[in-house]
Design a protein around this motif. Structure first.
Motif, PDB file in Angstrom:
ATOM      1  N   ASN A  44      -3.274 -11.792   1.455  1.00 34.55           N
ATOM      2  CA  ASN A  44      -3.015 -10.558   1.969  1.00 34.55           C
ATOM      3  C   ASN A  44      -1.538 -10.360   1.936  1.00 34.55           C
ATOM      4  O   ASN A  44      -1.312  -9.854   2.605  1.00 34.55           O
ATOM      5  N   GLU A  46       2.430  -8.814   0.332  1.00 36.19           N
ATOM      6  CA  GLU A  46       2.909  -7.656  -0.728  1.00 36.19           C
ATOM      7  C   GLU A  46       4.654  -8.217  -0.259  1.00 36.19           C
ATOM      8  O   GLU A  46       4.926  -8.517   1.120  1.00 36.19           O
ATOM      9  N   PHE A  64      -1.251  -7.923   6.145  1.00 39.52           N
ATOM     10  CA  PHE A  64      -2.151  -7.173   6.027  1.00 39.52           C
ATOM     11  C   PHE A  64      -3.541  -7.515   6.825  1.00 39.52           C
ATOM     12  O   PHE A  64      -3.461  -9.148   6.063  1.00 39.52           O
ATOM     13  N   TYR A 101       4.378   3.852   2.913  1.00 36.80           N
ATOM     14  CA  TYR A 101       3.628   3.292   2.400  1.00 36.80           C
ATOM     15  C   TYR A 101       2.307   2.414   3.235  1.00 36.80           C
ATOM     16  O   TYR A 101       1.378   2.445   2.599  1.00 36.80           O
ATOM     17  N   VAL A 102       2.308   1.854   4.639  1.00 37.27           N
ATOM     18  CA  VAL A 102       1.413   1.215   4.518  1.00 37.27           C
ATOM     19  C   VAL A 102       0.556   2.058   5.527  1.00 37.27           C
ATOM     20  O   VAL A 102      -0.929   1.841   5.345  1.00 37.27           O
ATOM     21  N   LYS A 105      -2.533   2.965   2.457  1.00 40.87           N
ATOM     22  CA  LYS A 105      -3.260   1.690   2.409  1.00 40.87           C
ATOM     23  C   LYS A 105      -3.890   1.459   3.716  1.00 40.87           C
ATOM     24  O   LYS A 105      -4.548   0.436   4.059  1.00 40.87           O
ATOM     25  N   CYS A 107      -3.672   1.578   6.943  1.00 39.92           N
ATOM     26  CA  CYS A 107      -3.436   0.631   7.842  1.00 39.92           C
ATOM     27  C   CYS A 107      -2.621   1.961   9.544  1.00 39.92           C
ATOM     28  O   CYS A 107      -2.370   2.906   9.519  1.00 39.92           O
TER      29      CYS A 107
END
Length: 141
Positions: A44, A46, A64, A101-102, A105, A107
């Motif tokens: 998990n 990147e 993540f 960015y997160v 996703k 978060c």
């Protein structure tokens, strides 16, 4: 000067090795780092990079996971910016990019570790709104 912030493609992960070697004073051999990163990109994990043209000048790993106390979260790891580029606001720009960015996703939180002796990072993270919640313990097996 315009910099590019992006996720480094799995196939290009070896690009980060020279910066990571600098960040730990070359204590971990190159071959070991390459092997570990090859494994990490299939977990998990990147890695965000900062590019000046074609040159990688900064990195932050992103782990993540979902935690019972914080929901879906990300842990920035091995944050490093080349010395010649420090003091120009790139760390703040990198973290703004990471936050955006997160969030995309899904978060809900960010948590990280920093070495006790890395005083400049403590100030940076405090200024970014991070709070100290505990201690990080480590045991080599």
């Amino acid at each position: 000067m315009a910099f590019l912030f992006k996720i480094i493609d799995k196939k290009d992960i070896d690009l980060v090795v020279p910066l990571i070697q600098k960040s730990n004073d070359h204590k971990i051999p190159e071959a070991v780092l390459k092997q570990r990163f090859a494994e990490m990109v299939n977990q998990n994990y990147e890695c965000a990079g900062i590019f000046d043209g074609e040159t990688l000048i900064g990195v932050s790993g992103l782990w993540f996971c979902t935690r019972h106390y914080s929901g879906k979260s990300v842990e920035p790891d091995h944050v490093f910016i080349e010395e010649d580029y420090r003091g120009k606001g790139l760390g703040k720009q990198l973290f703004e990019w990471i936050y955006n960015y997160v969030k995309l996703k899904g978060c809900e939180s960010i948590e990280l570790n920093t070495y006790v002796s890395n005083y400049p990072s403590h100030k940076f993270y405090h200024n970014e709104g991070f709070k100290i919640l505990g201690y990080h313990f480590f045991k080599k097996l």
